[in-house]
Each structure stands twice: as structure tokens, then as C-alpha cells.
Write a protein that holds these residues in place. Structure first.
Motif, PDB file in Angstrom:
ATOM      1  N   PRO A  61       0.844  -1.194   0.000  1.00  0.00           N
ATOM      2  CA  PRO A  61       0.000   0.000   0.000  1.00  0.00           C
ATOM      3  C   PRO A  61       0.882   1.247   0.000  1.00  0.00           C
ATOM      4  CG  PRO A  61       0.120  -0.915   2.216  1.00  0.00           C
ATOM      5  CD  PRO A  61       1.020  -1.754   1.352  1.00  0.00           C
ATOM      6  N   ASP A  62       0.554   2.233  -0.808  1.00  0.00           N
ATOM      7  CA  ASP A  62       1.394   3.435  -0.839  1.00  0.00           C
ATOM      8  C   ASP A  62       0.604   4.749  -1.009  1.00  0.00           C
ATOM      9  OD1 ASP A  62       0.734   2.962  -3.506  1.00  0.00           O
ATOM     10  OD2 ASP A  62       2.788   2.648  -4.203  1.00  0.00           O
ATOM     11  N   HIS A  63      -0.446   4.741  -1.831  1.00  0.00           N
ATOM     12  CA  HIS A  63      -1.121   6.007  -2.136  1.00  0.00           C
ATOM     13  C   HIS A  63      -1.900   6.587  -0.949  1.00  0.00           C
ATOM     14  CE1 HIS A  63      -0.115   4.915  -6.208  1.00  0.00           C
ATOM     15  NE2 HIS A  63      -0.735   5.947  -6.719  1.00  0.00           N
ATOM     16  N   ASN A  64      -2.588   5.723  -0.217  1.00  0.00           N
ATOM     17  CA  ASN A  64      -3.535   6.177   0.819  1.00  0.00           C
ATOM     18  C   ASN A  64      -2.979   6.261   2.222  1.00  0.00           C
ATOM     19  OD1 ASN A  64      -6.619   6.309   0.081  1.00  0.00           O
ATOM     20  ND2 ASN A  64      -5.684   4.781  -1.248  1.00  0.00           N
ATOM     21  N   ILE A  65      -1.773   5.820   2.421  1.00  0.00           N
ATOM     22  CA  ILE A  65      -1.315   5.641   3.799  1.00  0.00           C
ATOM     23  C   ILE A  65      -0.839   6.957   4.411  1.00  0.00           C
ATOM     24  CG2 ILE A  65      -0.746   3.218   3.469  1.00  0.00           C
ATOM     25  CD1 ILE A  65       2.134   4.035   3.118  1.00  0.00           C
ATOM     26  N   PRO A  66      -1.051   7.126   5.698  1.00  0.00           N
ATOM     27  CA  PRO A  66      -0.558   8.341   6.344  1.00  0.00           C
ATOM     28  C   PRO A  66       0.973   8.311   6.404  1.00  0.00           C
ATOM     29  CG  PRO A  66      -1.440   6.820   7.970  1.00  0.00           C
ATOM     30  CD  PRO A  66      -1.672   6.192   6.633  1.00  0.00           C
ATOM     31  N   THR A  67       1.580   9.471   6.587  1.00  0.00           N
ATOM     32  CA  THR A  67       3.038   9.502   6.717  1.00  0.00           C
ATOM     33  C   THR A  67       3.448   9.865   8.141  1.00  0.00           C
ATOM     34  OG1 THR A  67       3.038  11.772   5.884  1.00  0.00           O
ATOM     35  CG2 THR A  67       3.411  10.030   4.275  1.00  0.00           C
ATOM     36  N   LYS A  68       2.489   9.733   9.029  1.00  0.00           N
ATOM     37  CA  LYS A  68       2.731   9.931  10.462  1.00  0.00           C
ATOM     38  C   LYS A  68       2.029   8.811  11.200  1.00  0.00           C
ATOM     39  CE  LYS A  68       3.017  14.779  11.857  1.00  0.00           C
ATOM     40  NZ  LYS A  68       2.200  15.915  12.276  1.00  0.00           N
ATOM     41  N   ASP A  69       2.635   8.345  12.266  1.00  0.00           N
ATOM     42  CA  ASP A  69       1.989   7.334  13.112  1.00  0.00           C
ATOM     43  C   ASP A  69       1.476   6.125  12.331  1.00  0.00           C
ATOM     44  OD1 ASP A  69       2.463   8.920  15.325  1.00  0.00           O
ATOM     45  OD2 ASP A  69       0.566  10.005  15.088  1.00  0.00           O
ATOM     46  N   GLN A  70       2.345   5.568  11.526  1.00  0.00           N
ATOM     47  CA  GLN A  70       1.916   4.425  10.703  1.00  0.00           C
ATOM     48  C   GLN A  70       1.634   3.168  11.535  1.00  0.00           C
ATOM     49  OE1 GLN A  70       4.712   3.907   7.460  1.00  0.00           O
ATOM     50  NE2 GLN A  70       3.758   5.538   6.251  1.00  0.00           N
ATOM     51  N   LEU A  97       2.944  -9.633   0.122  1.00  0.00           N
ATOM     52  CA  LEU A  97       2.490  -8.289   0.483  1.00  0.00           C
ATOM     53  C   LEU A  97       3.436  -7.655   1.494  1.00  0.00           C
ATOM     54  CD1 LEU A  97       0.057  -6.115   0.800  1.00  0.00           C
ATOM     55  CD2 LEU A  97      -0.454  -7.439   2.855  1.00  0.00           C
ATOM     56  N   TYR A  98       3.823  -6.409   1.226  1.00  0.00           N
ATOM     57  CA  TYR A  98       4.599  -5.655   2.199  1.00  0.00           C
ATOM     58  C   TYR A  98       3.717  -4.549   2.751  1.00  0.00           C
ATOM     59  CZ  TYR A  98       8.108  -8.276  -0.299  1.00  0.00           C
ATOM     60  OH  TYR A  98       8.804  -9.307  -0.892  1.00  0.00           O
ATOM     61  N   GLY A  99       2.996  -4.884   3.810  1.00  0.00           N
ATOM     62  CA  GLY A  99       2.045  -3.945   4.405  1.00  0.00           C
ATOM     63  C   GLY A  99       2.733  -2.969   5.340  1.00  0.00           C
ATOM     64  N   LEU A 100       1.947  -2.080   5.922  1.00  0.00           N
ATOM     65  CA  LEU A 100       2.491  -1.100   6.865  1.00  0.00           C
ATOM     66  C   LEU A 100       3.212  -1.814   7.990  1.00  0.00           C
ATOM     67  CD1 LEU A 100      -0.326   1.596   7.141  1.00  0.00           C
ATOM     68  CD2 LEU A 100       1.944   1.815   6.124  1.00  0.00           C
ATOM     69  N   GLY A 101       4.387  -1.325   8.317  1.00  0.00           N
ATOM     70  CA  GLY A 101       5.170  -1.939   9.383  1.00  0.00           C
ATOM     71  C   GLY A 101       6.173  -2.947   8.858  1.00  0.00           C
ATOM     72  N   HIS A 102       5.979  -3.429   7.642  1.00  0.00           N
ATOM     73  CA  HIS A 102       6.937  -4.392   7.065  1.00  0.00           C
ATOM     74  C   HIS A 102       8.197  -3.632   6.625  1.00  0.00           C
ATOM     75  CE1 HIS A 102       8.714  -7.386   4.435  1.00  0.00           C
ATOM     76  NE2 HIS A 102       7.881  -8.281   4.942  1.00  0.00           N
ATOM     77  N   PRO A 103       9.369  -4.216   6.875  1.00  0.00           N
ATOM     78  CA  PRO A 103      10.608  -3.497   6.510  1.00  0.00           C
ATOM     79  C   PRO A 103      10.776  -3.234   5.012  1.00  0.00           C
ATOM     80  CG  PRO A 103      11.098  -5.705   7.379  1.00  0.00           C
ATOM     81  CD  PRO A 103       9.649  -5.448   7.626  1.00  0.00           C
ATOM     82  N   LEU A 393      16.115  17.704  10.653  1.00  0.00           N
ATOM     83  CA  LEU A 393      15.372  18.203  11.819  1.00  0.00           C
ATOM     84  C   LEU A 393      15.922  19.557  12.267  1.00  0.00           C
ATOM     85  CD1 LEU A 393      13.141  17.139  13.800  1.00  0.00           C
ATOM     86  CD2 LEU A 393      15.007  16.455  15.315  1.00  0.00           C
ATOM     87  N   GLU A 394      17.252  19.641  12.344  1.00  0.00           N
ATOM     88  CA  GLU A 394      17.885  20.889  12.784  1.00  0.00           C
ATOM     89  C   GLU A 394      17.629  22.032  11.809  1.00  0.00           C
ATOM     90  OE1 GLU A 394      21.960  19.758  13.511  1.00  0.00           O
ATOM     91  OE2 GLU A 394      21.295  18.392  15.108  1.00  0.00           O
ATOM     92  N   ALA A 395      17.422  21.692  10.536  1.00  0.00           N
ATOM     93  CA  ALA A 395      17.126  22.736   9.543  1.00  0.00           C
ATOM     94  C   ALA A 395      15.635  23.085   9.528  1.00  0.00           C
ATOM     95  CB  ALA A 395      17.571  22.269   8.156  1.00  0.00           C
ATOM     96  N   GLY A 396      14.841  22.399  10.336  1.00  0.00           N
ATOM     97  CA  GLY A 396      13.411  22.710  10.412  1.00  0.00           C
ATOM     98  C   GLY A 396      12.548  21.905   9.468  1.00  0.00           C
ATOM     99  N   PHE A 397      13.112  20.849   8.883  1.00  0.00           N
ATOM    100  CA  PHE A 397      12.332  19.978   7.994  1.00  0.00           C
ATOM    101  C   PHE A 397      11.652  18.888   8.808  1.00  0.00           C
ATOM    102  CE2 PHE A 397      13.655  20.591   3.441  1.00  0.00           C
ATOM    103  CZ  PHE A 397      14.396  21.748   3.647  1.00  0.00           C
ATOM    104  N   GLU A 398      10.545  18.421   8.273  1.00  0.00           N
ATOM    105  CA  GLU A 398       9.854  17.328   8.907  1.00  0.00           C
ATOM    106  C   GLU A 398      10.094  16.058   8.099  1.00  0.00           C
ATOM    107  OE1 GLU A 398       5.365  16.588  10.593  1.00  0.00           O
ATOM    108  OE2 GLU A 398       5.752  18.282   9.275  1.00  0.00           O
ATOM    109  N   LEU A 399      10.778  15.078   8.682  1.00  0.00           N
ATOM    110  CA  LEU A 399      11.001  13.807   7.989  1.00  0.00           C
ATOM    111  C   LEU A 399       9.855  12.875   8.355  1.00  0.00           C
ATOM    112  CD1 LEU A 399      12.937  12.023   6.233  1.00  0.00           C
ATOM    113  CD2 LEU A 399      13.919  11.221   8.381  1.00  0.00           C
ATOM    114  N   ARG A 400       9.056  12.524   7.343  1.00  0.00           N
ATOM    115  CA  ARG A 400       7.869  11.706   7.584  1.00  0.00           C
ATOM    116  C   ARG A 400       8.167  10.223   7.342  1.00  0.00           C
ATOM    117  NH1 ARG A 400       2.609  14.147   7.576  1.00  0.00           N
ATOM    118  NH2 ARG A 400       2.860  16.334   8.086  1.00  0.00           N
ATOM    119  N   GLU A 401       7.132   9.409   7.491  1.00  0.00           N
ATOM    120  CA  GLU A 401       7.251   7.977   7.197  1.00  0.00           C
ATOM    121  C   GLU A 401       6.879   7.739   5.727  1.00  0.00           C
ATOM    122  OE1 GLU A 401       5.819   5.413  10.665  1.00  0.00           O
ATOM    123  OE2 GLU A 401       5.116   7.394  11.256  1.00  0.00           O
TER     124      GLU A 401
END
Lengths: 464, 195
Positions: A61-70, A97-103, A393-401
Motif C-alpha cells: 500500500p502506498d497512495h492512501n497511507i498516512p506519513t505519520k503514526d503508521q 504483500l509488504y504492508g504497513l510496518g513491514h521493513p 530536523l535541525e534545519a526545520g524539515f519534517e522527515l515523515r514515514e
């Protein structure tokens, strides 16, 4: 007469030819995701058919998934339902299937190459137009509709008319600050959003040969933005080195014999293309789009053209009205509130490194929200291992999942109506990053500089 | 797939070029897991204001223009491969899309769903757009068997792949054909050199 790279791969996959220039084309790998597969699974079940070769399929899954708190359930009900439907279908039909949480989870076009699923000489399809990405390895890879997803599920084959061939050759040294994204935005601006329709493109020349695999993927990824069925690059030592040791790549003797075959996958000297274009790398500068299709791009220092060479003035003006730009104006100095770095075009480790390298020790402008979204769990893991997350992070960017994120507005990551986003994604269509959002496509370096400056600048003046 | 029969209808003019499938059906409406109901959101953001009131200046909201034929500017259906675009046009009631140029994947998706893309010359397209804009009751005839499109006293032939033509006329689809080839496909697999 010799064969093109495309001819060699295509011909090796023709099960039979029908009258009327249609081939039954065998598909080596079928990638699926949650958006374009549910109706295909339903179609199969409605007809009482089972998967013909389930071992040649991979799902994520890739299109619909959140990029925070997966790790938490997906909040949005329809998105959750679509992802759950993929999970249920894969379980029922026994699909990898490589679902959320799968490496191994990530954007389908990022994980194929990094897992060694994408190999030279293969035919690959997915219900997603950016399947053209995989052509960077010398594969014939293209996007398909959901009915065709069902066809491949049922038979591992597709009925396909044979496209014409085009070669785009780029030679010479790249200018300072010019990345693969600039090369492809430049080519699309020259050929227009429909310039490749009906063709399969081979990218060649000394500039392309010197590119890394990740840069080659960026180029092939956007072939569809000029209407091409796909893009491809002949495999070489760079390709073989990238593939060796990857999870599903052939190992040992199998790898050696595969390389022997892959070395035959190049266009013969006497092969003839239906169309050829040549570009000089020194003509390419950092690019940005100003309109509502990827063909509407300019060198970042140039003014918005008064009109494009073809098409109606009404359609052109409609596009500029949406973007809030006027013919003849320069984009330099325009304030930008959103920067998105990610998508199947530019979310690989190399892209993250380019951004981190530039923003190290700097701070993003206060008016900017800067989001950087890795293409896969493996990219995320590597970014953390290299300490890129701290730099960002130090530059103020947000690195998401990982996920498709703000490329197309199917999950929560959207750009608000009327606001400008400099984006490393592949499309600047109306509403692409959310209803009313205004997208300016650019390279990860242009995006990084924009985030720090808070406005569009001539990036070459900001580089060492 | 429904059988495609000869269409004689008035048409809706949408003289915009490079209409991408994100406009035909925006991404946020792709979350359904069935094929039905996409017509309600066809051209959603061009058709409705954010408060869901219809935009008076969009052609689908103009009662003068109705019919089973959509006439569009060149490069119709570019962008995303989403078949939902073809489903939404068909679900809305269109049977034919006329343009001077179609994007590849869209064209394939349309044909797989009984929606006929008719590619005409720029000259014919302009004449057709002018005629229907001036007179919305202009009847257009699309004859797939003869591969001809006609209105008033103008006529043009159009191309269609013979296999796809047969599928459309008979309501067959590719799966029907492919599942009968399993032995040949298995034989190909045994003989293939590709890893």
C-alpha cells in the motif's frame, strides 16, 4: 537491420501476435497497490478465475497511507477500507504483500528496484502510470488500467499494440546545480506533454551514461509526462553494480549468467528509431514549472512565456489563471509556503542526501512548511543510519514515514487551496496536491534552496 | 462489457487541451473498491464549487448541452493511468469521446470499458466544436462498423484497431480471449530465456 533495446526486450516476451498489430505480451512482474487493484480482484472473482501466476506479483500500500503514526490504524475511513481490501485480497489469494510496518514497505516504484525485483530485460506492469520508472534498468515497464490489472492476474499476459520507438540522446557535461530532474523537465518542456504519445523512449548519450541508477529512475519515471508508454536506459556496469546483492536479485552463478544476458540488451548500431532527438547537456539549467502540466517548464531564471507554440491561447491562459501567474513575468522572488520532497520521482536516498547536504547548518525560512518523505522503509532506515534525519530536523524539515504523500492528495498530506508548493513530485495538474493547490515541479536541490530562502531564487547563486 | 452500437446524439463541447485524468476524476474520489457511481464526481472540481453548488459556467451544468458524446481539445486523458476516468465518463452517460489526440493509457482504458475514443483531424474537430457551440441541437452520428463520424454535411473516417472494434461491437473483452490461451502461455514460459 539491428534491433533497438526496446525491440529486444519486447520481442523476447511475445507469446503470439494477432492481426491488427496486437501482441500477446508476457509480463514478468506485476506490482499492485491498493488504489487500482480492488476492482480487478472483484472482476476475477466474478468470473470464477484464480490468479494465474501469483508468485510473479508483489503488493504494497502506498497512495492512501498516512506519513505519520503508521503504527496506528488509518484514521480516514475510505483510505483504511481500501488498504484493508488490499490486505484481505492478498491474504485470500496468497500474494506477497509488504504492508504497513513491514521493513520492505514503500512506494511501489521505489521498492521494486531496491529489492532487486526490477531487472534488465524484464517486462513489468502496475496499475500506475509511473511504472515507467523501472525502465531505468533496461526493463520494458509501463502503467496499465484496472481492467488490464485483471488481465495480468488472469493470464500473466496483456494484449498490447506495439508502440513506436524514440531515442532521446543527451550528451555533454551538466552545469552546476543541474540534476536528473532538471534534465527530464527540460526534455518534457522541449517535447511537450504529448510529445511522446505512442512511443517508447530510450534515453542515451554520455550524460545519461554517467548518471547513477537513482538519477536514471527519475528520468524514466517522468516519461509518461510527455505521453510516452515508457522510458528505458540500456543496462551497463552501473546497473549491474546496483543490482548485485539485492534481496531478490539472482545470486552467484545465476547473477553472472544474468549479466551475460543483460549485456546483450543494448540498441544495435544499425537499429533505426521512428523518431530521434538530441540535446546538449550544457543547455540545461535548473528548471521549474509554472503551469498545470509538466510540459510547462522553464529555466528558473527565465520568464513565463507569452504563449506555448501549440495549443489554444484560452487553454494556456486558463492554466496561468489557476497558477496566479502572468505571461512574461519572472518567478524569481515569488514567496513559497510549502516544500514537498518525496514521491516516486525523488524520494530515494540520493535525493535525501542532496537535500541534507544543502540544508546542513541552515534553517528553513519561517514562512515555509518543509516536508520530506522517504520512498520506502529501507530509505528511511538508511537516512537515519546516516544521520540525515538529524540534519533535516535541525534545519526545520519534517522527515515523515514512507508513502506517496503530498504527490497526489489521496492521504492527509495536502497543500491548501491557493497556496504554492515547490514539489519534487511528477505532476502539477490542477488540484494534484489537493483541491486548488498550486504546484511548481522542481529538483530536490531547487526544493531545498526554496525551503531555506522562502521564495524562488536563482539557485546557482546559492551553491558553493 | 456492454455492446457498442451506433450512436446518434447531440454533444457536449469541452474545448480545452491536455485534459488530464486528475481533472476527469480527482484523486480523492479513487478510494472506492467498486466500479459504480463515479459519474457523480466526473470533472468534480470544474463542475462544482467547494460548497458543492454547481459552477454555472461549466459546460456540464449548461442544460443547452446534453448527449452521449463529449467533444474535447487535443491530448485528452493524459496523466495518471487511473481507469476510474473512463468509468466516470461512461457512468455519467458518455459513449463516445471525440478529440484530435488521445493519451495512450486513457485510450486503452476507454476501449476496455465500451467507451469509444474517436480521433479526428484538427480541422474536423474545430468545425465540430464550432457547429455544436453555435447549435447545441446538432446531431452527430458515430458509426463504429463503418468507422465514420458525421454531422451536418461533414464526414470523416476514424481509425480503430480491428481486434478492439470486434470486441466493442460484440461486447467481448481481453480476459475472455487471454484465459483461453493458457496452454500457449505455459509453453512460452517453459521456452523463455528471461530470468
Amino acid at each position: 537491420m539491428g534491433k533497438t533495446l526496446f525491440d529486444k526486450v519486447w520481442d523476447a516476451h511475445v507469446v503470439k501476435s494477432l492481426v491488427g498489430d496486437i501482441d500477446v505480451l508476457y509480463i514478468d512482474r506485476h506490482l499492485i497497490h491498493e488504489v487500482t487493484s480492488p476492482q480487478a480482484f472483484s472482476e476475477l472473482e466474478k468470473r470464477g478465475l484464480s490468479l494465474f501466476r501469483k508468485e510473479k506479483m508483489v503488493a504494497t500500500p502506498d497512495h492512501n497511507i498516512p506519513t505519520k503514526d503508521q503504527h496506528l490504524p488509518i484514521k480516514e475511513a475510505l483510505s483504511r477500507h481500501q488498504v484493508d481490501t488490499l490486505l484481505a485480497n492478498c491474504e485470500k489469494h496468497n500474494v506477497e504483500l509488504y504492508g504497513l510496518g513491514h521493513p520492505f514497505q514503500g512506494i511501489v516504484h521505489v521498492i521494486g528496484p531496491e529489492l532487486g525485483i526490477t531487472l534488465p530485460g524484464r517486462t513489468m506492469v502496475c496499475g500506475d502510470s509511473h511504472t515507467s520508472t523501472h525502465g531505468a534498468f533496461g526493463a520494458v515497464a509501463f502503467g496499465i488500467g484496472t481492467s488490464q490489472v485483471a488481465q495480468v492476474m488472469a493470464s500473466q499476459c496483456l494484449l498490447q499494440s506495439r508502440p513506436k520507438t524514440m531515442r532521446v540522446t543527451v550528451d555533454g557535461e551538466l552545469n552546476k546545480g543541474v540534476l536528473a530532474k532538471d534534465i527530464i523537465l527540460y526534455i518534457i518542456a522541449q517535447l511537450t506533454a504529448a510529445g511522446g504519445t505512442g512511443y517508447f523512449i530510450e534515453y542515451a548519450g554520455s550524460t545519461i551514461e554517467r548518471l547513477s541508477m537513482e538519477a536514471r529512475m527519475t528520468i524514466c519515471n517522468m516519461s509518461i509526462e510527455m505521453g510516452a508508454r515508457g522510458g528505458m536506459i540500456a543496462p551497463d556496469q552501473t546497473t549491474f553494480d546496483y543490482i548485485q546483492g539485492r534481496e531478490f536479485a539472482p545470486k552467484g552463478e545465476a547473477f553472472e549468467s544474468a549479466v551475460e544476458y543483460w549485456k546483450t540488451l543494448h540498441t544495435d548500431a544499425d537499429a533505426v528509431f521512428d523518431k530521434e532527438y538530441h540535446f546538449d547537456a550544457t543547455d540545461i539549467e535548473p528548471m521549474i514549472t509554472y503551469g498545470t502540466n509538466p510540459g510547462m517548464g522553464i529555466k528558473i531564471t527565465k520568464a513565463v512565456p507569452s504563449h506555448l507554440g501549440e495549443g489554444s491561447v484560452e487553454s494556456y491562459n486558463k492554466s496561468l489563471d489557476y497558477m496566479g501567474f502572468k505571461p512574461g513575468e519572472s518567478l524569481l522572488g515569488k514567496p513559497i509556503n510549502h516544500v514537498f520532497i518525496g514521491s516516486c520521482t525523488n524520494s530515494r536516498i540520493e535525493d535525501l542526501r542532496i537535500v541534507a547536504d544543502y540544508v546542513k547548518g541552515k534553517k528553513k525560512a519561517e514562512n515555509v512548511s518543509a516536508m520530506i518523505v522517504p520512498g520506502s522503509k529501507q530509505v528511511e532506515k538508511q537516512a537515519i543510519a546516516e544521520g540525515l534525519d538529524q540534519v533535516l530536523l535541525e534545519a526545520g524539515f519534517e522527515l515523515r514515514e514512507p508513502g506517496c504523500s503530498a504527490c497526489l492528495g489521496m492521504n492527509e498530506d495536502k497543500v491548501p487551496t491557493g497556496e504554492y508548493c515547490v514539489s519534487t513530485s511528477n505532476r502539477n495538474f490542477e488540484g494534484r496536491q489537493g483541491p486548488g493547490a498550486r504546484t511548481l515541479l522542481a529538483s530536490p536541490l531547487v526544493a531545498a534552496v526554496t525551503a531555506i530562502e522562502g521564495r524562488i531564487v536563482d539557485i546557482t547563486k546559492h551553491l558553493n | 462489457m456492454d455492446k457498442f452500437e451506433k450512436v446518434v446524439s447531440t454533444a457536449v463541447p469541452l474545448a480545452i487541451e491536455d485534459i488530464d485524468t486528475d481533472q476527469i476524476i480527482p484523486a480523492r474520489f479513487l478510494k472506492a473498491t467498486s466500479r459504480e457511481g463515479f459519474g457523480d464526481n466526473l470533472f468534480r472540481d470544474w463542475r462544482y464549487n467547494p460548497d458543492n453548488t454547481p459552477k454555472a459556467d461549466f459546460v456540464l451544468n449548461n442544460p443547452s448541452y446534453m448527449g452521449e458524446i463529449l467533444v474535447s481539445g487535443r491530448n485528452f486523458g493524459c496523466g495518471s493511468s487511473r481507469e476510474h476516468a473512463a468509468w466516470s465518463l461512461y457512468d455519467y452517460g458518455f459513449k463516445v469521446i471525440v478529440s484530435s489526440f488521445f493519451a495512450d493509457i486513457f485510450k486503452g482504458n476507454a476501449l476496455n470499458n465500451g467507451l469509444l475514443p474517436v480521433q479526428v483531424s484538427e480541422t474536423f474537430l474545430k468545425a465540430l466544436l464550432d457547429a455544436i457551440t453555435a447549435n447545441p441541437t446538432t446531431k452527430i452520428s458515430v458509426d463504429l462498423a463503418a468507422q465514420k463520424i458525421r454531422f451536418n454535411d461533414l464526414e470523416e473516417s476514424f481509425e480503430v484497431n480491428p481486434y478492439k472494434k470486434e470486441c466493442l461491437i460484440n461486447g467481448y473483452d481481453d480476459i475472455d480471449y487471454l484465459v483461453n490461451l493458457k496452454d500457449e502461455i505455459a509453453a512460452y514460459e517453459s521456452a523463455s530465456v528471461v530470468i
